[in-house]
Design a protein around this motif. Structure first.
Motif, PDB file in Angstrom:
ATOM      1  N   TYR A 150      -9.307  -3.219   1.156  1.00  0.00           N
ATOM      2  CA  TYR A 150      -8.238  -2.367   1.688  1.00  0.00           C
ATOM      3  C   TYR A 150      -8.247  -0.979   1.079  1.00  0.00           C
ATOM      4  CZ  TYR A 150      -6.316  -6.738   3.486  1.00  0.00           C
ATOM      5  OH  TYR A 150      -6.142  -7.933   4.133  1.00  0.00           O
TER       6      TYR A 150
ATOM      7  N   ARG B  66      -5.852   6.702   3.984  1.00  0.00           N
ATOM      8  CA  ARG B  66      -4.838   5.870   4.611  1.00  0.00           C
ATOM      9  C   ARG B  66      -5.545   4.734   5.333  1.00  0.00           C
ATOM     10  NH1 ARG B  66       0.335   4.909   4.219  1.00  0.00           N
ATOM     11  NH2 ARG B  66       1.355   4.486   6.166  1.00  0.00           N
ATOM     12  N   ASN B  67      -4.996   3.525   5.242  1.00  0.00           N
ATOM     13  CA  ASN B  67      -5.548   2.363   5.916  1.00  0.00           C
ATOM     14  C   ASN B  67      -4.367   1.558   6.446  1.00  0.00           C
ATOM     15  OD1 ASN B  67      -6.882   0.087   6.788  1.00  0.00           O
ATOM     16  ND2 ASN B  67      -7.879  -0.352   4.850  1.00  0.00           N
TER      17      ASN B  67
ATOM     18  N   SER C 141      -5.251  -0.028  -3.090  1.00  0.00           N
ATOM     19  CA  SER C 141      -4.434   0.160  -1.901  1.00  0.00           C
ATOM     20  C   SER C 141      -3.005  -0.212  -2.242  1.00  0.00           C
ATOM     21  CB  SER C 141      -4.955  -0.733  -0.767  1.00  0.00           C
ATOM     22  OG  SER C 141      -4.126  -0.629   0.368  1.00  0.00           O
TER      23      SER C 141
ATOM     24  N   THR D 134      -4.623   4.582   0.285  1.00  0.00           N
ATOM     25  CA  THR D 134      -5.725   4.340  -0.632  1.00  0.00           C
ATOM     26  C   THR D 134      -5.579   5.366  -1.755  1.00  0.00           C
ATOM     27  OG1 THR D 134      -7.147   3.546   1.131  1.00  0.00           O
ATOM     28  CG2 THR D 134      -8.237   4.297  -0.878  1.00  0.00           C
TER      29      THR D 134
END
Length: 160
Positions: free
Chosen positions: A81, A149-150, A127, A155
């Motif tokens: 992530y 960004r995830n 994350s 992140t």
């Protein structure tokens, strides 16, 4: 509280702490069994302890676990992530709900940064989910900055 290196005998504890990390707000998104079996989360702990894996366990005065932190470098074709680069290990960390807000996470993170430096890593990533204000503040206090960004998570990266 004392810290010790995580070993291959800590796999069950690390899975428990990963579960704690996923349920940071008290919402059970997964069962413990699902955490252990999920193809994405298995990237963080499958085959623990591989060369390059590093981690710490926090214990109370009676040697009961309070929390743990660990990191593993993941390849771009199977990222986690908080993926940044192949040569930047991603952190997983969890503190038992009853022990949060007592400095356990801060001690684990500070020790882990030292551990990563000693192993020659250039940086660590992680994350953090939107809304996890306490964890985000902890990471920022330890020098992590948002680099991506995830989904519903940022992140963060800490150069060493």
């Amino acid at each position: 509280m004392r810290l010790r290196d995580a070993t291959d005998e800590d796999l069950d504890l690390l899975h428990d702490m990963l579960y704690e990390a996923f349920t940071w707000d008290g919402t059970a998104r997964f069962t413990r069994e699902q955490v252990r079996a999920d193809e994405h989360t298995v990237r963080y702990l499958g085959g623990w302890q591989q060369p390059g894996d590093l981690g710490l366990v926090a214990l109370d005065e009676d040697d009961r676990p309070l929390g743990a932190v660990w990191a593993r470098a993941l390849p771009a074709e199977a990222p986690g992530y908080g993926f940044v680069a192949d040569d930047v290990p991603e952190i997983g960390m969890g503190v038992g709900a009853a022990h949060r807000g007592r400095g356990v996470g801060s001690a684990l993170l500070a020790g882990h940064l030292d551990q990563a430096r000693a192993q020659g890593w250039r940086a660590l990533s992680l994350s953090v989910e939107d809304g996890n204000v306490a964890a985000r503040a902890l990471y920022e206090r330890h020098g992590f900055v948002v680099v991506g960004r995830n989904g519903g998570s940022d992140t963060m990266l800490r150069e060493l």
